[in-house]
Structure formats: C-alpha cells, structure tokens
Design a protein around this motif. Structure first.
Motif, short mmCIF file in Angstrom:
data_model
loop_
_atom_site.label_atom_id
_atom_site.label_comp_id
_atom_site.label_asym_id
_atom_site.label_seq_id
_atom_site.Cartn_x
_atom_site.Cartn_y
_atom_site.Cartn_z
N LEU B 49 57.56 18.25 65.65
CA LEU B 49 57.31 17.62 64.35
C LEU B 49 57.50 18.61 63.22
O LEU B 49 57.36 19.82 63.41
N GLY B 51 56.34 20.82 60.47
CA GLY B 51 55.06 21.50 60.32
C GLY B 51 54.45 21.94 61.64
O GLY B 51 53.33 22.46 61.66
N GLN B 99 66.28 28.25 57.51
CA GLN B 99 66.25 26.82 57.27
C GLN B 99 66.87 26.47 55.91
O GLN B 99 67.57 25.49 55.79
N1 ATP Z 1 53.50 32.22 55.20
C1 ATP Z 1 52.70 31.17 55.45
N2 ATP Z 1 51.46 31.12 54.92
C2 ATP Z 1 50.64 30.09 55.18
N3 ATP Z 1 50.95 29.04 55.93
C3 ATP Z 1 52.18 29.01 56.48
C4 ATP Z 1 53.11 30.07 56.26
N4 ATP Z 1 54.24 29.78 56.94
C5 ATP Z 1 54.02 28.60 57.52
N5 ATP Z 1 52.78 28.13 57.27
C6 ATP Z 1 52.21 26.89 57.78
O1 ATP Z 1 52.46 26.80 59.15
C7 ATP Z 1 52.80 25.48 59.53
C8 ATP Z 1 54.08 25.48 60.29
O2 ATP Z 1 55.14 25.84 59.40
P1 ATP Z 1 56.65 25.87 59.88
O3 ATP Z 1 57.44 26.24 58.68
O4 ATP Z 1 56.79 26.72 61.07
O5 ATP Z 1 56.93 24.36 60.27
P2 ATP Z 1 58.23 23.77 60.94
O6 ATP Z 1 57.87 23.38 62.32
O7 ATP Z 1 59.34 24.72 60.78
O8 ATP Z 1 58.45 22.48 60.07
P3 ATP Z 1 59.82 21.89 59.50
O9 ATP Z 1 60.44 21.17 60.62
O10 ATP Z 1 59.37 20.95 58.44
O11 ATP Z 1 60.61 23.02 58.98
C9 ATP Z 1 52.85 24.67 58.24
O12 ATP Z 1 51.70 23.89 58.18
C10 ATP Z 1 52.85 25.68 57.15
O13 ATP Z 1 52.10 25.22 56.07
#
Ligand code: ATP
Ligand code: MG
Lengths: 272, 262
Positions: B49, B51, B99
C-alpha cells in the motif's frame, strides 16, 4: 453527568515551575543540537578540502556567485554609506571647525567597522539566503539523497565551495565597499560641503593604517565563514517541503546577521 | 514475457539479505521486523500500500536512513557496521531511481546523466558523451539532453532518472516506482528495459517497488508483499497470483472488500 477530568500531576503551585524547567531543558537541548549541526557542517566542509576530489570549477562558480554578483549591491551600499557618513560627521566636526577630519573619520570607520559589517550583512541577505534556499530545496526534493546514493559526499560537494568562496569574497567585497565609500565621502565632502580637497585626502592617508584595513578584512573573512556555515547548515537540515525551505531561508538570514554582529564585538575587542 | 535465465530455486546466495528490519519515525512504526532476500540475477518486486514503507526500505538498503534494529547484508557484508567511507564506496555499485526523480535541477539532462560518470570514472569527453547518449536512447530521451529538468514532464524526468541510474552499469538496481505516472506505452517500454537489463546482465540484482500489478507480473522473478511493516507473502509471480492469503488477493485485484481496511 460527565466524569471529572483527572487532576494533573504535581502540586498546583509547582506545576508552572515544572513546566518552566521543562521548557528550559528543551530549549537547551535544541540549542546544543543546533550548535552540533553547525559544527558538523563546518568540520566536514573544511575536512573535504583535504581529500580529493578537488572541485575547482565549483569554487569558481561560487566565487562568481558570492563575489561578482554581489558587486553592484555592495557598491551602491558603499557609496551611500560613505556619503551619509560624511554628511553626519561634517555636522559634528563643523561645531569646532575641524571639518578637515571628515575624510579620515570616514576612512577609519569604513575600514575598521562599516565596510566589513555592512558588506557581510548585505551579502548574507543575497548569498547566504540563496545558500539556504538552494541546499534546502535539494534536501526536500531528495537531490541530496541522490548525491549520497551515487556515493558522493554531499557536504564536500555542496558546502566546501560555498565556504571557500565566502571566506575569500566577503573580504574582497569589503575592500570594494571601503573604496567606493571613501569616494562617496569625498564627493559629498569636497563637492557638496566644500571641504578643501588637500587635507581631506592627506588626513585619510595619515590616520588610516594598513593595520586598520587588514584587521577589517580579517573580520570580513570571519563574517563570510559565519554566513556560509549558517546558510549551508540551515539548508542542509531543512525539513518539511517548500514551507520548510522558506523557514530555513529566513532563519539563515536572521541567525547569520545576529551572529555576525555578535562576532564583530568579540573580534574587535580581541584586536584592540 | 519470456523465460527466466535464473530459475527461482537455482539462483545463488541472496545479493541483498535483510533480517528483522525495524524503523520507526517517532511513534509511527513503519517497518516492524522485515525479512527479505534479493537474489542475484533476479528482479524482485515489492508491492504494498501507499505509505507501507517501500521507499523507506530502499533508503535503508542504501544507508540513507539508519534502521532501529535488524541487519542488512550486501554480498555478505553487514552494511550497518561499515564506516561512512566504505559505505560510500559500496554505493557506487548501486543505481537508484528515486520515486520523484531527484534530478539535479541546476544541471541539464545531459549533465545529470553524465554526473555519476564524471564523479567516479575518468573518461575522455567523447567516451562520456557516447555512454550518456546510449543511456538516454535506452529510455527514449534522445533529443532532450539539452533541457533542464524543470522543462520536462514528470514521466520524462523519471526516465532521465532511470538513465542516470543505469549509465554506470551498476550491480544493484533499486527502482522506486519506475513507471508510476507514465503512459501505457512508456510503461511497457520501461518494463521491457528493466527486464532486459536484468536478462542481459546476470550479475545485476534488481529490486523494484511497484503499485502496478500488470508491470509487476510482467517483470518480476520474485514478488514480495509488504504489509503492516512485514513481508506477509512472497514467491514467484504465478504462485503469488493464486496465493491463498486474502491480503494478497485483495491487493492484487484491487478489491474494496477484504482484510485491508479501505
Ligand atoms: N523522513 C521521514 N520522516 C518521517 N516520516 C517518514 C519519513 N519518511 C517516511 N516517513 C513515513 O513513513 C511511512 C512510509 O513512507 P514511504 O515513503 O516508505 O511509503 P511508500 O510505501 O513508499 O508509499 P508510496 O507508495 O506512496 O510511495 C509514511 O507514513 C511516511 O509518512
Ligand atoms: Mg514511496
């Protein structure tokens, strides 16, 4: 009926005290952390000078940005500072008929104080803010992560050329400020106020030592370092998107300006 | 798409081996004990998903973030105990597609793609140009090399970022949603590029983050689903398609009803 909320911990009178202590603790911790960040950027930034790669092209690009592109703003500020200083000191000196001292007073004030300080403040507004904004944007758009991901040390790449350029160019600009400031004062003194040219120039030569000038330029170099370290550190530790970049930029200018004025006092008293 | 040269079982030791990885941001526990192997010569796709922590996972592998617990081994080396200088040297074997591209916006597309070559390889200018143009041609960006990143569409930026990641022929390729936001034709051609790169270079290990199920099943040798901070299911694509876990089924089919709250 709603259940009563639980009473907050601690004696009611002690609560503000505890909160106060907590706030002091938090602020202290945050300041120590801030100081550590600036120290880290300064250390890594200087350390990168000792290792390859040496990025001479970046140095020149930053020198052009910090130095050459600040030239017009520094010259305008310098001319008018010298001119207004001549007007003001003329008011004071004409009270006891010592108008011949206007030139040397302006010369001393410019080379010892006004040149370095005003130049540093102007360049901070122009270049220090740009450093925080550029590096901050690179942080929030993951360009710094991209540098790291490619095995490039980002402080050496981004900060070192800016440090070097600032330490060299702020004194150079301060020197320009001094010269055009004297020209401004000369124009106002000789053409507008009618002070005779001979003593005006001779007294400058007489009162202003090379030591005054080199002392002023040393301070300017220190101010350049402060500006670059604060601007780059604010940029490097930016968080929170475009809004965060705006915050970093403002803080960089405010912090660097305050730090320059404080450092000026201590450097001056150490040099006297 | 076509046969794999490295069948699932015969693949060698994992090139990237992750155990018990945990990462929290404040009170938010993003990864909570993640185990994953990325095998050499394979394309491993992580789905999950928005996030879920997929981008965080890639940043942990590159050492851009530090985990709270767990181990990451690359070719048997525990990267978390590497000193910064060694870690930086190791990263030179990685290509990462961010990304959102993460192109340097002060440089033209040409200079962006040339950047890793200029930093790490002393090449004569003609050789450098040849490599840059070859990488740009691979992603269909010929003729755009003089533009600045701000003058490109989102999809073009992504492809430029891909060219920058590929230009040094790295041993590890990490792709963070390489095709999100591209048109179907471009998506197919980038998928083909990822697939062919892996096929042509059995020494390369690829880890792809994707939301795109068609793309996933087109390129993957191995699919892992990240949910709630862990890998909840993994296997070859055809097995994943018929996986019994209702989480996997709901995600793959994009259904609104099921164990994943919507
Ligand atoms: N540097 C950071 N500081 C605080 N929270 C973070 C940071 N990086 C990511 N997060 C949090 O960690 C969670 C996962 O983020 P991530 O970017 O890995 O999601 P994702 O799986 O790549 O989602 P998407 O498919 O939308 O890119 C999110 O809830 C985000 O808010
Ligand atoms: Mg992501």
């Amino acid at each position: 009926m709603q259940p009563a909320p639980p009473p907050p911990a601690g004696h009611p009178l002690a609560r503000p005290l505890i909160q106060g202590v907590e706030r002091v603790g938090r602020t202290t911790r945050a300041s120590v952390e801030e100081l550590g960040r600036h120290g880290r950027i300064l250390g890594l930034g200087c350390g990168a000078l000792l290792h390859p790669p040496v990025r001479v092209r970046h140095w020149f690009k930053q020198m052009e940005f910090v130095g050459f592109q600040s030239l017009s703003i520094v010259m305008i500020t310098g001319v008018f500072t010298g001119a207004v200083f001549a007007l003001q000191s003329n008011v004071a000196f004409s009270m006891f008929g010592a108008q011949g001292l206007v030139g040397s007073t302006v010369g001393l004030a410019l080379s010892r104080e006004l040149g370095p300080v005003l130049t540093a403040l102007m360049v901070t507004g122009r270049a220090g803010s740009a450093m925080a904004a550029e590096i901050g944007t690179m942080r929030v758009t993951e360009q710094i992560d991209a540098l790291e991901a490619m095995g490039v040390e980002p402080v050496g790449y981004l900060v070192t050329p800016r440090l070097l350029a600032s330490v060299l160019m702020v004194p150079a600009l301060a020197m320009v400020f001094n010269l055009v400031g004297i020209l401004g004062a000369w124009f106002v003194g000789v053409s507008v106020l009618g002070i005779s040219e001979g003593p005006f120039v001779a007294r400058i030569d007489w009162y202003v030592d090379p030591d005054d000038i080199t002392g002023g330029l040393t301070k300017a170099a220190a101010f350049g370092l402060i500006m670059a370290v604060v601007g780059c550190t604010r940029g490097f530790y930016t968080e929170g998107g475009a809004e965060g970049v705006g915050r970093s930029t403002t803080r960089a200018v405010v912090d660097a300006s305050v730090a320059i004025l404080i450092a000026d006092y201590f450097l001056t008293s150490a040099m006297l | 798409m076509n046969e794999r040269i490295v069948p699932e079982q015969a693949a060698g030791e994992p090139a990237i081996r992750i155990r018990g990885l945990r990462k929290a941001f404040g009170a938010q526990h993003v990864l909570q004990g993640l185990d994953l192997d990325v095998r050499q010569g394979q394309v491993t796709v992580v789905i999950g998903l928005s996030g879920a922590g997929k981008s965080v996972l890639l940043k942990l592998i590159l050492g851009l973030l530090r985990p709270d617990a767990g181990t990451i081994e690359i070719d048997g080396t525990d990267i978390l105990s590497l000193p910064p200088r060694k870690m930086r040297a190791l990263r030179r074997h990685f290509g990462m597609v961010f990304q959102h591209g993460a192109l340097f916006d002060s440089m033209s597309i040409y200079e962006n793609v040339a950047f890793p070559l200029r930093e790490h390889e002393k090449l004569p200018e003609e050789e450098l140009a040849r490599r840059v143009f070859a990488a740009l041609a691979d992603v269909g960006l010929e003729g755009h090399e003089g533009k600045m990143p701000s003058a490109l569409s989102g999809g073009m930026r992504k492809r430029a970022s891909l060219a920058r990641a590929l230009v040094r022929n790295p041993r590890f390729l990490l792709y963070d949603e390489p095709t999100t936001g591209l048109d179907p034709i471009r998506t197919a051609s980038i998928d083909r590029l990822i697939h062919d790169t892996a096929l042509r270079h059995p020494e390369i290990s690829s880890l792809v983050i994707s939301h795109d199920m068609t793309a996933t099943f087109r390129i993957a040798d191995h699919v892992a689903m990240l949910y709630d901070g862990r890998i909840v299911a993994e296997g070859p694509p055809d097995l994943m398609l018929h996986h019994e876990d209702p989480l996997v089924q709901q995600f793959i089919r994009g259904e609104l009803s099921g164990p994943i709250p919507t």
